[in-house]
Design a protein around this motif. Structure first.
Motif, PDB file in Angstrom:
ATOM      1  N   ASP A 277       0.818  -1.244   0.021  1.00 18.40           N
ATOM      2  CA  ASP A 277       0.065  -0.248   0.086  1.00 18.40           C
ATOM      3  C   ASP A 277       0.914   1.392   0.093  1.00 18.40           C
ATOM      4  OD1 ASP A 277      -2.492  -1.368  -0.042  1.00 18.40           O
ATOM      5  OD2 ASP A 277      -2.535  -1.253   2.040  1.00 18.40           O
ATOM      6  N   ILE A 278       1.831   1.188   0.891  1.00 16.94           N
ATOM      7  CA  ILE A 278       2.890   2.356   0.941  1.00 16.94           C
ATOM      8  C   ILE A 278       3.538   3.013  -0.397  1.00 16.94           C
ATOM      9  CG2 ILE A 278       4.975   3.112   1.911  1.00 16.94           C
ATOM     10  CD1 ILE A 278       4.123   1.919   4.361  1.00 16.94           C
ATOM     11  N   VAL A 279       3.991   1.654  -1.207  1.00 19.56           N
ATOM     12  CA  VAL A 279       4.680   1.681  -2.323  1.00 19.56           C
ATOM     13  C   VAL A 279       3.490   2.284  -3.348  1.00 19.56           C
ATOM     14  CG1 VAL A 279       5.687   0.616  -4.367  1.00 19.56           C
ATOM     15  CG2 VAL A 279       6.661   0.009  -1.907  1.00 19.56           C
ATOM     16  N   LEU A 280       2.488   1.592  -3.578  1.00 16.92           N
ATOM     17  CA  LEU A 280       1.532   1.843  -4.560  1.00 16.92           C
ATOM     18  C   LEU A 280       0.790   3.432  -4.444  1.00 16.92           C
ATOM     19  CD1 LEU A 280      -0.091  -1.509  -5.314  1.00 16.92           C
ATOM     20  CD2 LEU A 280       1.613  -0.448  -6.546  1.00 16.92           C
ATOM     21  N   ASN A 281       1.061   3.928  -3.176  1.00 16.89           N
ATOM     22  CA  ASN A 281       0.254   5.459  -2.889  1.00 16.89           C
ATOM     23  C   ASN A 281       1.358   6.477  -3.220  1.00 16.89           C
ATOM     24  OD1 ASN A 281      -2.338   4.636  -2.122  1.00 16.89           O
ATOM     25  ND2 ASN A 281      -1.631   4.232   0.042  1.00 16.89           N
ATOM     26  N   LYS A 282       2.614   6.040  -3.686  1.00 18.62           N
ATOM     27  CA  LYS A 282       3.599   7.013  -4.076  1.00 18.62           C
ATOM     28  C   LYS A 282       3.109   7.450  -5.361  1.00 18.62           C
ATOM     29  CE  LYS A 282       6.892   7.096  -0.654  1.00 18.62           C
ATOM     30  NZ  LYS A 282       7.308   8.443  -0.102  1.00 18.62           N
ATOM     31  N   ASN A 283       3.434   8.669  -5.694  1.00 16.63           N
ATOM     32  CA  ASN A 283       3.034   9.207  -7.060  1.00 16.63           C
ATOM     33  C   ASN A 283       3.417   8.666  -8.224  1.00 16.63           C
ATOM     34  OD1 ASN A 283       1.257  11.135  -5.914  1.00 16.63           O
ATOM     35  ND2 ASN A 283       2.642  12.847  -5.771  1.00 16.63           N
ATOM     36  N   GLU A 284       4.926   8.315  -7.985  1.00 18.42           N
ATOM     37  CA  GLU A 284       5.591   7.897  -9.158  1.00 18.42           C
ATOM     38  C   GLU A 284       5.260   6.110  -9.546  1.00 18.42           C
ATOM     39  OE1 GLU A 284       8.740   7.394  -5.885  1.00 18.42           O
ATOM     40  OE2 GLU A 284       6.972   8.528  -6.370  1.00 18.42           O
ATOM     41  N   PHE A 285       4.366   5.689  -8.562  1.00 18.76           N
ATOM     42  CA  PHE A 285       3.851   4.314  -8.644  1.00 18.76           C
ATOM     43  C   PHE A 285       2.197   4.168  -8.869  1.00 18.76           C
ATOM     44  CE2 PHE A 285       7.975   3.724  -6.314  1.00 18.76           C
ATOM     45  CZ  PHE A 285       8.660   3.401  -7.622  1.00 18.76           C
ATOM     46  N   SER A 286       1.634   5.321  -8.835  1.00 20.79           N
ATOM     47  CA  SER A 286       0.208   5.308  -8.857  1.00 20.79           C
ATOM     48  C   SER A 286      -0.487   4.745 -10.168  1.00 20.79           C
ATOM     49  CB  SER A 286      -0.285   6.897  -8.744  1.00 20.79           C
ATOM     50  OG  SER A 286       0.090   7.601  -9.880  1.00 20.79           O
ATOM     51  N   ASN A 287       0.131   4.662 -10.873  1.00 20.46           N
ATOM     52  CA  ASN A 287      -0.595   4.066 -12.410  1.00 20.46           C
ATOM     53  C   ASN A 287       0.380   2.685 -12.621  1.00 20.46           C
ATOM     54  OD1 ASN A 287      -2.589   5.882 -12.862  1.00 20.46           O
ATOM     55  ND2 ASN A 287      -0.939   7.305 -13.760  1.00 20.46           N
ATOM     56  N   SER A 288       0.907   2.159 -11.714  1.00 20.85           N
ATOM     57  CA  SER A 288       1.547   0.685 -11.893  1.00 20.85           C
ATOM     58  C   SER A 288       0.951  -0.366 -11.192  1.00 20.85           C
ATOM     59  CB  SER A 288       3.080   1.081 -11.144  1.00 20.85           C
ATOM     60  OG  SER A 288       3.693   1.982 -11.756  1.00 20.85           O
ATOM     61  N   VAL A 289       1.353  -1.477 -11.504  1.00 17.26           N
ATOM     62  CA  VAL A 289       0.891  -2.642 -10.906  1.00 17.26           C
ATOM     63  C   VAL A 289       2.299  -3.566 -10.561  1.00 17.26           C
ATOM     64  CG1 VAL A 289      -1.296  -2.840 -12.002  1.00 17.26           C
ATOM     65  CG2 VAL A 289       0.782  -4.016 -12.958  1.00 17.26           C
ATOM     66  N   ILE A 290       1.963  -4.276  -9.653  1.00 18.43           N
ATOM     67  CA  ILE A 290       3.258  -5.148  -9.037  1.00 18.43           C
ATOM     68  C   ILE A 290       3.316  -6.260 -10.198  1.00 18.43           C
ATOM     69  CG2 ILE A 290       4.098  -6.410  -7.093  1.00 18.43           C
ATOM     70  CD1 ILE A 290       3.082  -4.485  -5.331  1.00 18.43           C
ATOM     71  N   THR A 291       4.574  -6.301 -10.482  1.00 19.86           N
ATOM     72  CA  THR A 291       4.652  -7.890 -11.489  1.00 19.86           C
ATOM     73  C   THR A 291       5.166  -8.868 -10.538  1.00 19.86           C
ATOM     74  OG1 THR A 291       6.614  -6.607 -12.401  1.00 19.86           O
ATOM     75  CG2 THR A 291       4.313  -6.229 -13.503  1.00 19.86           C
TER      76      THR A 291
END
Length: 204
Positions: free
Chosen positions: A24-38
């Motif tokens: 949650d912490i990572v994906l809430n960062k702006n640079e990862f907001s449009n990303s998915v974990i692979t």
């Protein structure tokens, strides 16, 4: 505990207790907001979210290293273009087999294969539509200038629109012609012209 995201050390003001909190912490960062974990790696244990059950409740208190790998929508879109070529190969192979069955008057076998073909074709159309939409968002001018994309999309939909009533009316000759010539030609044009053109946008 060391945390890495895409091989870069990641720092946070909040200390996560569980893997779910870290994600949650990572994906809430702006640079990862449009990303998915692979991919996830926890002390040498590797998890692929597409095929593995992620231990979201895993306590991080004893972990020494967590690595998270992400991809954004655009990166995933260009990866999906490779899947399009695979879809086209499968579709073309199935079409030729289907036409052969119709020519041999093996109607029952052909009808089963036709149903499978429609399902794969539907997936391909959904995939190419999402790709087209994402590229238009990121490369609006290039996409608008690439008239071949719109032409092939319109032609593909018109071919499908003609195929369905031919099938419903049991017009095997018309159906075979549409499949063998119109549809195969359209898919071939996607593979040799449209997909390479869209891939080139990655370098712009």
């Amino acid at each position: 505990m060391s945390i890495f995201v895409n091989n870069n050390e990641f720092e946070s003001d909040t200390t996560p207790n569980k893997l779910s909190e870290l994600i949650d912490i990572v994906l809430n960062k702006n640079e990862f907001s449009n990303s998915v974990i692979t991919q996830l790696e926890v002390d040498g244990n590797t998890y692929d979210p597409r095929v593995d059950d992620i231990p979201m409740e895993l306590a991080l208190s004893d972990a020494s290293k967590v690595s998270i790998f992400t991809k954004n929508n655009l990166e995933l879109t260009f990866e999906a273009l490779d899947s399009c070529s695979e879809y086209i190969d499968i579709l073309t192979e199935n079409i030729m087999e289907l036409v052969t069955l119709y020519k041999q008057d093996k109607v029952e076998e052909a009808n089963v294969l036709f149903s499978d073909l429609v399902d794969i074709l539907d997936l391909y159309i959904q995939l190419i539509s999402r790709i087209h939409s994402t590229l238009k968002t990121n490369f609006k001018k290039q996409v608008e200038n690439a008239s071949i994309l719109q032409e092939l999309e319109i032609h593909l939909l018109s071919v499908i629109k003609a195929i369905l009533p031919a099938k419903e009316n049991d017009d095997i000759i018309m159906l075979s012609d549409l499949l063998e010539y119109e549809l195969v030609d359209n898919l071939t044009q996607w593979k040799i012209k449209a997909i390479p053109l869209m891939k080139q946008m990655q370098n712009n």
